[in-house]
Design a protein around this motif. Structure first.
Motif, PDB file in Angstrom:
ATOM      1  N   THR A 199       0.832  -1.209   0.000  1.00  0.00           N
ATOM      2  CA  THR A 199       0.000   0.000   0.000  1.00  0.00           C
ATOM      3  C   THR A 199       0.865   1.257   0.000  1.00  0.00           C
ATOM      4  O   THR A 199       0.556   2.243  -0.676  1.00  0.00           O
ATOM      5  CB  THR A 199      -0.948  -0.008   1.216  1.00  0.00           C
ATOM      6  OG1 THR A 199      -1.612  -1.269   1.238  1.00  0.00           O
ATOM      7  CG2 THR A 199      -1.982   1.102   1.132  1.00  0.00           C
ATOM      8  N   ARG A 200       1.968   1.232   0.735  1.00  0.00           N
ATOM      9  CA  ARG A 200       2.875   2.394   0.759  1.00  0.00           C
ATOM     10  C   ARG A 200       3.458   2.646  -0.640  1.00  0.00           C
ATOM     11  O   ARG A 200       3.539   3.779  -1.092  1.00  0.00           O
ATOM     12  CB  ARG A 200       3.981   2.170   1.788  1.00  0.00           C
ATOM     13  CG  ARG A 200       4.952   3.323   1.873  1.00  0.00           C
ATOM     14  CD  ARG A 200       5.916   3.182   3.043  1.00  0.00           C
ATOM     15  NE  ARG A 200       6.927   4.216   2.992  1.00  0.00           N
ATOM     16  CZ  ARG A 200       8.064   4.121   2.312  1.00  0.00           C
ATOM     17  NH1 ARG A 200       8.346   3.013   1.641  1.00  0.00           N
ATOM     18  NH2 ARG A 200       8.922   5.124   2.300  1.00  0.00           N
ATOM     19  N   GLN A 201       3.851   1.539  -1.307  1.00  0.00           N
ATOM     20  CA  GLN A 201       4.379   1.693  -2.678  1.00  0.00           C
ATOM     21  C   GLN A 201       3.334   2.351  -3.573  1.00  0.00           C
ATOM     22  O   GLN A 201       3.641   3.231  -4.374  1.00  0.00           O
ATOM     23  CB  GLN A 201       4.776   0.320  -3.271  1.00  0.00           C
ATOM     24  CG  GLN A 201       5.946  -0.373  -2.572  1.00  0.00           C
ATOM     25  CD  GLN A 201       7.181   0.506  -2.484  1.00  0.00           C
ATOM     26  OE1 GLN A 201       7.586   1.118  -3.460  1.00  0.00           O
ATOM     27  NE2 GLN A 201       7.776   0.594  -1.308  1.00  0.00           N
ATOM     28  N   TRP A 202       2.082   1.900  -3.425  1.00  0.00           N
ATOM     29  CA  TRP A 202       0.987   2.457  -4.241  1.00  0.00           C
ATOM     30  C   TRP A 202       0.815   3.954  -3.946  1.00  0.00           C
ATOM     31  O   TRP A 202       0.728   4.767  -4.864  1.00  0.00           O
ATOM     32  CB  TRP A 202      -0.316   1.681  -3.961  1.00  0.00           C
ATOM     33  CG  TRP A 202      -1.440   2.131  -4.848  1.00  0.00           C
ATOM     34  CD1 TRP A 202      -1.748   1.664  -6.094  1.00  0.00           C
ATOM     35  CD2 TRP A 202      -2.397   3.180  -4.573  1.00  0.00           C
ATOM     36  NE1 TRP A 202      -2.828   2.341  -6.619  1.00  0.00           N
ATOM     37  CE2 TRP A 202      -3.241   3.283  -5.697  1.00  0.00           C
ATOM     38  CE3 TRP A 202      -2.615   4.041  -3.494  1.00  0.00           C
ATOM     39  CZ2 TRP A 202      -4.286   4.205  -5.772  1.00  0.00           C
ATOM     40  CZ3 TRP A 202      -3.654   4.963  -3.565  1.00  0.00           C
ATOM     41  CH2 TRP A 202      -4.479   5.033  -4.692  1.00  0.00           C
ATOM     42  N   ILE A 203       0.789   4.315  -2.658  1.00  0.00           N
ATOM     43  CA  ILE A 203       0.600   5.716  -2.257  1.00  0.00           C
ATOM     44  C   ILE A 203       1.729   6.586  -2.833  1.00  0.00           C
ATOM     45  O   ILE A 203       1.489   7.642  -3.406  1.00  0.00           O
ATOM     46  CB  ILE A 203       0.538   5.845  -0.705  1.00  0.00           C
ATOM     47  CG1 ILE A 203      -0.683   5.126  -0.152  1.00  0.00           C
ATOM     48  CG2 ILE A 203       0.522   7.317  -0.282  1.00  0.00           C
ATOM     49  CD1 ILE A 203      -0.669   4.937   1.377  1.00  0.00           C
ATOM     50  N   LYS A 207      -0.907  12.395   0.999  1.00  0.00           N
ATOM     51  CA  LYS A 207       0.074  11.303   1.083  1.00  0.00           C
ATOM     52  C   LYS A 207       0.421  11.037   2.547  1.00  0.00           C
ATOM     53  O   LYS A 207       0.393   9.893   3.021  1.00  0.00           O
ATOM     54  CB  LYS A 207       1.337  11.716   0.307  1.00  0.00           C
ATOM     55  CG  LYS A 207       2.302  10.591   0.061  1.00  0.00           C
ATOM     56  CD  LYS A 207       3.562  11.062  -0.638  1.00  0.00           C
ATOM     57  CE  LYS A 207       3.393  11.232  -2.127  1.00  0.00           C
ATOM     58  NZ  LYS A 207       4.632  11.590  -2.810  1.00  0.00           N
ATOM     59  N   ARG A 208       0.721  12.116   3.281  1.00  0.00           N
ATOM     60  CA  ARG A 208       1.100  11.969   4.688  1.00  0.00           C
ATOM     61  C   ARG A 208      -0.045  11.378   5.516  1.00  0.00           C
ATOM     62  O   ARG A 208       0.151  10.506   6.332  1.00  0.00           O
ATOM     63  CB  ARG A 208       1.570  13.310   5.256  1.00  0.00           C
ATOM     64  CG  ARG A 208       2.376  13.156   6.522  1.00  0.00           C
ATOM     65  CD  ARG A 208       3.198  14.375   6.930  1.00  0.00           C
ATOM     66  NE  ARG A 208       3.386  15.369   5.896  1.00  0.00           N
ATOM     67  CZ  ARG A 208       2.759  16.561   5.874  1.00  0.00           C
ATOM     68  NH1 ARG A 208       1.892  16.876   6.800  1.00  0.00           N
ATOM     69  NH2 ARG A 208       3.011  17.437   4.918  1.00  0.00           N
ATOM     70  N   LYS A 209      -1.280  11.866   5.236  1.00  0.00           N
ATOM     71  CA  LYS A 209      -2.457  11.366   5.969  1.00  0.00           C
ATOM     72  C   LYS A 209      -2.630   9.863   5.737  1.00  0.00           C
ATOM     73  O   LYS A 209      -2.892   9.108   6.671  1.00  0.00           O
ATOM     74  CB  LYS A 209      -3.724  12.097   5.507  1.00  0.00           C
ATOM     75  CG  LYS A 209      -3.930  13.434   6.201  1.00  0.00           C
ATOM     76  CD  LYS A 209      -5.279  14.025   5.810  1.00  0.00           C
ATOM     77  CE  LYS A 209      -5.338  15.494   6.172  1.00  0.00           C
ATOM     78  NZ  LYS A 209      -6.144  16.295   5.263  1.00  0.00           N
ATOM     79  N   LEU A 210      -2.489   9.445   4.481  1.00  0.00           N
ATOM     80  CA  LEU A 210      -2.676   8.026   4.157  1.00  0.00           C
ATOM     81  C   LEU A 210      -1.595   7.165   4.814  1.00  0.00           C
ATOM     82  O   LEU A 210      -1.872   6.123   5.402  1.00  0.00           O
ATOM     83  CB  LEU A 210      -2.654   7.823   2.637  1.00  0.00           C
ATOM     84  CG  LEU A 210      -3.877   8.343   1.866  1.00  0.00           C
ATOM     85  CD1 LEU A 210      -3.613   8.352   0.369  1.00  0.00           C
ATOM     86  CD2 LEU A 210      -5.126   7.513   2.179  1.00  0.00           C
ATOM     87  N   LEU A 211      -0.344   7.644   4.714  1.00  0.00           N
ATOM     88  CA  LEU A 211       0.769   6.862   5.287  1.00  0.00           C
ATOM     89  C   LEU A 211       0.627   6.728   6.804  1.00  0.00           C
ATOM     90  O   LEU A 211       1.043   5.727   7.390  1.00  0.00           O
ATOM     91  CB  LEU A 211       2.121   7.517   4.933  1.00  0.00           C
ATOM     92  CG  LEU A 211       2.533   7.422   3.458  1.00  0.00           C
ATOM     93  CD1 LEU A 211       3.790   8.243   3.198  1.00  0.00           C
ATOM     94  CD2 LEU A 211       2.750   5.975   3.030  1.00  0.00           C
ATOM     95  N   THR A 212       0.030   7.757   7.443  1.00  0.00           N
ATOM     96  CA  THR A 212      -0.172   7.699   8.892  1.00  0.00           C
ATOM     97  C   THR A 212      -1.357   6.797   9.223  1.00  0.00           C
ATOM     98  O   THR A 212      -1.293   5.987  10.158  1.00  0.00           O
ATOM     99  CB  THR A 212      -0.442   9.128   9.445  1.00  0.00           C
ATOM    100  OG1 THR A 212       0.598   9.983   8.978  1.00  0.00           O
ATOM    101  CG2 THR A 212      -0.455   9.138  10.969  1.00  0.00           C
ATOM    102  N   ALA A 213      -2.424   6.903   8.430  1.00  0.00           N
ATOM    103  CA  ALA A 213      -3.657   6.169   8.738  1.00  0.00           C
ATOM    104  C   ALA A 213      -3.498   4.653   8.603  1.00  0.00           C
ATOM    105  O   ALA A 213      -4.148   3.894   9.340  1.00  0.00           O
ATOM    106  CB  ALA A 213      -4.781   6.662   7.833  1.00  0.00           C
ATOM    107  N   ILE A 214      -2.639   4.200   7.691  1.00  0.00           N
ATOM    108  CA  ILE A 214      -2.507   2.738   7.518  1.00  0.00           C
ATOM    109  C   ILE A 214      -1.753   2.095   8.689  1.00  0.00           C
ATOM    110  O   ILE A 214      -1.776   0.884   8.845  1.00  0.00           O
ATOM    111  CB  ILE A 214      -1.870   2.338   6.151  1.00  0.00           C
ATOM    112  CG1 ILE A 214      -0.490   2.981   5.968  1.00  0.00           C
ATOM    113  CG2 ILE A 214      -2.806   2.673   5.002  1.00  0.00           C
ATOM    114  CD1 ILE A 214       0.236   2.533   4.692  1.00  0.00           C
ATOM    115  N   VAL A 215      -1.105   2.935   9.513  1.00  0.00           N
ATOM    116  CA  VAL A 215      -0.402   2.385  10.687  1.00  0.00           C
ATOM    117  C   VAL A 215      -1.237   2.652  11.944  1.00  0.00           C
ATOM    118  O   VAL A 215      -0.759   3.222  12.924  1.00  0.00           O
ATOM    119  CB  VAL A 215       1.014   2.994  10.812  1.00  0.00           C
ATOM    120  CG1 VAL A 215       1.851   2.241  11.831  1.00  0.00           C
ATOM    121  CG2 VAL A 215       1.732   2.942   9.471  1.00  0.00           C
ATOM    122  N   THR A 216      -2.505   2.257  11.901  1.00  0.00           N
ATOM    123  CA  THR A 216      -3.396   2.406  13.063  1.00  0.00           C
ATOM    124  C   THR A 216      -4.146   1.090  13.244  1.00  0.00           C
ATOM    125  O   THR A 216      -4.196   0.263  12.314  1.00  0.00           O
ATOM    126  CB  THR A 216      -4.430   3.541  12.831  1.00  0.00           C
ATOM    127  OG1 THR A 216      -5.172   3.240  11.637  1.00  0.00           O
ATOM    128  CG2 THR A 216      -3.754   4.897  12.706  1.00  0.00           C
TER     129      THR A 216
END
Ligand code: PQ2
Ligand code: NAD
Length: 205
Positions: free
Chosen positions: A161-165, A175-184
């Motif tokens: 998912t990070r690669q996709w983002i 981008k930052r919001k998504l990268l933070t949200a997937i680690v919850t």
């Protein structure tokens, strides 16, 4: 005390020499399996488990007493005999560019093998700097409960998912919001992570 520098080594194709074939050598060899290293054990005698690995072609055994020539090509060397003087000789025979660990001399070693747990792409190493390998093992067991088997699939999801983002999302705030949200926890304990990510993406878009 000078602090140690932690790294994760890639051993693909590298020659690793283990001098000695006893219980300690067996444990160090077990840690080297599956890492792509070419493991050479130098010892007149080896344990039954090491013999099995030799017969399966997993490691090479030179059935002899140690001599300097045995480690010329080595990237990394384990001095793990029950002879303190010989272990010191192994260390002193190595070039300055070879990494040597001496089983009975943490202070005289270039590196220590940490206690370690692996969950797919997640790798956690624990070192006590030679103070107490038993404590390192105890901490590993605690972390094994905290970071259970489910982390393997979770890390794969994070990687993909990070690669996709990084590739698809141009807006740096999103981008930052998504990268933070997937680690919850929303993603850690979720059976349908991909679907949940699509929902999140739509929410934040
Ligand atoms: C982590 C682990 C990795 C591995 O081996 O793969 C590892 N030792 C493990 C187990 C273990 N080792 C020993 C015991 C018996 C109980 C006790 O003594 O506590 C147990 C417990 C057991 O067997 O369960 C005895 C021992 N170990 C060393 C000495 C020599 C000395 O201290 O002088 C002696 C005394 C020998 C004697 O009796 O004379 C030295 C080292 N051992 C290291 C690593 C490095 C420092 C790591 C750190 O401090 O963080 C270092 C410096 C060098 C190195 O080898 O790289 C693995 C745990 C795996 C896990 O459970 O996860
Ligand atoms: N680092 C660690 O994690 C750790 C843990 C426990 C013990 N130790 C220390 O490690 C050492 C080894 O312990 P062990 O339990 O494996 O001993 P062990 O007696 O089971 O094995 C010793 C091995 O050394 C080999 N050997 C002896 N002379 C040799 C030579 N001239 N050339 C090549 N090989 C030779 C023997 O054939 C044998 O296979 C001890 O000094 C012990 O104090 C270290």
């Amino acid at each position: 005390m000078t602090a140690n520098y932690p790294i994760m080594l890639r051993l693909e194709g590298k020659i690793v020499v283990v001098v000695g074939g006893g219980k300690v050598a067996e444990r160090k060899v077990a840690g080297l399996l599956g890492k792509g290293a070419r493991v050479h054990v130098i010892s007149p005698e080896v344990t039954e488990e090491l013999r099995r690995l030799v017969s399966e072609g997993m490691i090479v055994w030179l059935q002899k007493s140690f001599s300097e020539n045995d480690m010329k090509e080595a990237f990394m060397i384990f001095a793990a005999t029950n002879d303190e003087e010989l272990n010191r000789l192994v260390k002193n025979s190595a070039s300055e560019h070879q990494l040597v660990t001496v089983a009975d001399d943490p202070e005289g070693s270039d590196f220590h093998v940490p206690s370690h747990l692996q969950r797919g792409r997640l790798s956690i190493a624990i070192s006590t700097g030679g103070a107490s390998p038993t404590l390192a093992g105890k901490i590993r067991k605690q972390l094994e409960e905290q970071f259970d088997d489910s982390y393997e699939a979770y890390l794969e999801f994070l990687f993909k998912t990070r690669q996709w983002i990084l590739k698809e999302v141009g807006d740096s705030s999103l981008k930052r919001k998504l990268l933070t949200a997937i680690v919850t926890p929303r993603f850690l304990s979720n059976e349908n992570r991909d679907e949940e990510f699509r929902r999140l993406y739509e929410e934040l878009m």
